[in-house]
Scaffold this motif. Structure first.
Motif, short mmCIF file in Angstrom:
data_model
loop_
_atom_site.label_atom_id
_atom_site.label_comp_id
_atom_site.label_asym_id
_atom_site.label_seq_id
_atom_site.Cartn_x
_atom_site.Cartn_y
_atom_site.Cartn_z
N GLY A 104 0.85 -1.20 0.00
CA GLY A 104 0.00 0.00 0.00
C GLY A 104 0.87 1.23 0.00
N SER A 105 0.36 2.34 -0.55
CA SER A 105 1.23 3.52 -0.59
C SER A 105 1.37 4.14 0.79
CB SER A 105 0.78 4.53 -1.64
OG SER A 105 -0.39 5.16 -1.27
N TYR A 130 -3.53 15.15 2.39
CA TYR A 130 -3.77 13.80 2.89
C TYR A 130 -3.40 13.74 4.37
CZ TYR A 130 -3.59 8.68 3.01
OH TYR A 130 -3.80 7.36 3.29
N TYR A 133 -0.03 12.31 6.37
CA TYR A 133 1.30 12.94 6.48
C TYR A 133 1.59 13.41 7.91
CZ TYR A 133 0.48 13.26 1.37
OH TYR A 133 0.16 13.01 0.07
N ALA A 174 -0.35 16.21 -1.99
CA ALA A 174 -0.99 15.31 -2.95
C ALA A 174 -1.40 16.14 -4.16
CB ALA A 174 -2.21 14.65 -2.32
N ASP A 205 2.38 13.23 -4.24
CA ASP A 205 1.59 12.01 -4.05
C ASP A 205 0.49 12.00 -5.12
OD1 ASP A 205 -0.16 10.01 -3.21
OD2 ASP A 205 -0.02 10.56 -1.08
N TYR A 208 -4.36 10.04 -7.04
CA TYR A 208 -5.54 10.22 -7.89
C TYR A 208 -5.22 10.66 -9.31
CZ TYR A 208 -7.68 10.09 -3.29
OH TYR A 208 -8.06 9.70 -2.04
N THR A 231 -0.49 4.73 -6.01
CA THR A 231 -1.14 3.59 -5.36
C THR A 231 -1.97 2.79 -6.35
OG1 THR A 231 -2.71 2.94 -3.64
CG2 THR A 231 -3.11 5.05 -4.68
N SER A 233 -4.63 1.42 -5.11
CA SER A 233 -5.90 1.35 -4.39
C SER A 233 -7.06 2.02 -5.11
CB SER A 233 -5.77 1.98 -3.01
OG SER A 233 -4.89 1.24 -2.22
N ARG A 242 -3.67 -4.02 -1.26
CA ARG A 242 -2.56 -3.26 -0.66
C ARG A 242 -1.31 -3.27 -1.55
NH1 ARG A 242 -4.42 -0.20 0.87
NH2 ARG A 242 -2.86 0.54 2.32
N LEU A 243 -1.25 -2.34 -2.46
CA LEU A 243 -0.05 -2.17 -3.28
C LEU A 243 0.14 -0.68 -3.58
CD1 LEU A 243 0.16 -4.73 -6.26
CD2 LEU A 243 1.86 -4.35 -4.45
C1 LIG Z 1 -5.67 6.70 -0.66
C2 LIG Z 1 -4.45 7.53 -0.56
C3 LIG Z 1 -3.23 6.96 -0.22
C4 LIG Z 1 -3.11 5.56 0.34
O1 LIG Z 1 -3.25 4.57 -0.50
P1 LIG Z 1 -2.98 3.07 -0.09
O2 LIG Z 1 -2.15 2.59 -1.20
O3 LIG Z 1 -4.33 2.44 -0.03
O4 LIG Z 1 -2.27 3.01 1.21
C5 LIG Z 1 -2.09 7.74 -0.27
N1 LIG Z 1 -2.16 9.05 -0.58
C6 LIG Z 1 -3.32 9.64 -0.86
C7 LIG Z 1 -3.35 11.09 -1.20
C8 LIG Z 1 -4.51 8.90 -0.86
O5 LIG Z 1 -5.66 9.50 -1.11
#
Ligand SMILES: *Cc1c(COP(=O)(O)O)cnc(C)c1O
Length: 374
Positions: A104-105, A130, A133, A174, A205, A208, A231, A233, A242-243
């Protein structure tokens, strides 16, 4: 009995997962579309072919997965929703030695914080971004300098840069930002990197980015202090798997490996590596889904605006919105009563907003019925 450092912990609170009834979940920015059936098939086949693999340690460095991620980025141009020619969009080839993968990220971010930030100077970040942090800053005892957003909810780039230069600090945010959904263009990010300290990392980050128009990956060709966090996710429908990964220059990436190997040698298990590789190799499925989500987001935004809502223009898979005369809690409760979960923030300054994850057209139709009445 407890270590002193526990006093500094302020754990992250994720979107709720209640079990009392079946809710439509639009509160954690998960992808409404299931993972690719081809990925499920690949995992089943891998387990059938060699069940013994579950009893053996996985590849500690996820080498095949890193190759597959690099191939995916080169193929998509770093952004699912971009309509430009992919190769032209990147301008160079991402190589596996630029990739580091984790569980997971969020875990990847933990390694990144440990690798690059010291407690002798503040980390520069926006006041609203996010919320993990600040949690990691507490965990690693890293001071923070939070820069308020401008009145139009965009990043105060000038103030962030002024602060970073004043204390010779690293920067993180982000892009698109959360929970606002606003994206800086790659050009704007480049202007920031140019003016930021060269001897400190600059972290973007891109959780999205696949729902927006572009990625900052092309900037890696020019800026050696840039670290991009991604991510699986959101755009790859893998929140349960979880990657996550970073893309950065090979020297910085190697340092994150050093940290990983000093903490958990095997963060990405065999099943996740197998699924991740299959997912990268069949990414067209997710590209289509990301485009569907982005289209639904834009039409939902128009709907809310037509009903008098204030909606920030989003480049993500969620919208951040408020309705004059209604508190965030009232909106949240009305949706919950109708069996739909959305996200409310208790943070000062954004209490009146709700963050709504974009679901399928059917899910959004159900939500429109509720919100249209407010
Ligand atoms: C969802 C999200 C993450 C975490 O993602 P995972 O890979 O599910 O841990 C990280 N940074 C931001 C900005 C997010 O919205």
């Amino acid at each position: 009995m407890l270590a002193k450092r526990l006093e500094q912990l302020n754990p992250y609170v994720p979107g709720e997962q209640p079990k009392d009834r079946e809710y439509i979940k639009l509160n954690a920015n998960e992808n409404p579309y299931e993972p690719n059936p081809q990925v499920i098939k690949a995992v089943k086949e891998a387990l059938d072919a060699s069940p013994a693999k579950l009893g053996l340690y996985p590849d500690p460095d996820s080498n095949q997965l890193r190759q597959a991620i690099a191939d995916m980025l080169n193929k998509t141009g770093g952004c699912f929703n971009n309509d430009k020619n992919a190769a032209a969009a990147l301008g160079f080839k991402v190589t596996p030695d630029m990739i580091f993968c984790g569980n997971g990220s969020d875990e990847v971010l933990s390694f990144v914080f440990y690798t690059f930030f010291d407690s002798d100077r503040p980390l520069v970040l926006p006041e609203h971004t996010y919320s993990f942090y600040p949690v990691y800053c507490g965990y690693y005892n890293i001071p923070m300098k939070k820069i308020p957003l401008k009145t139009d909810w965009t990043l105060d780039k000038e103030e962030m840069l002024a602060q970073a230069n004043k204390t010779d600090s690293a920067t993180i945010f982000a892009n698109p930002n959360a929970p606002t959904g606003i994206a800086l263009t790659t050009l704007e990010v480049e202007e920031m990197i140019k003016a930021a300290p060269k001897d400190k990392v600059f972290i973007v980050d891109e959780a999205y980015a696949d729902f927006g128009d572009e990625s900052c990956i092309p900037l890696l060709a020019k800026y050696k202090n840039l670290v991009i966090v991604r991510t699986f996710s959101k755009s790859l429908s893998f929140a349960g798997m979880r990657l996550g990964f970073i893309v950065a220059n090979p020297e910085l990436t190697a340092s994150v490996f050093t940290v990983k190997n000093s903490f958990n040698h095997f963060p990405v298990d065999f099943v996740a590596q197998t699924a991740g590789i299959a997912s990268c190799n069949t990414v067209e499925y997710n590209v289509d889904n990301a485009k569907k989500v982005a289209a639904e987001r834009d039409s939902f935004t128009e709907f809310l605006r037509s009903k008098g809502w204030f909606v920030i223009t989003s480049k993500t898979n969620f919208v951040f919105a408020k309705k004059e005369g209604r508190t965030g809690d009232e909106i949240y409760q009305a949706a919950k009563k109708a069996g739909i979960l959305i996200r409310l923030f208790k943070t000062k300054g954004i209490e009146d907003f709700v963050r709504i994850t974009i679901g399928t057209p059917q899910q959004m139709a159900a939500l429109k019925e509720v919100l249209g009445e407010l």
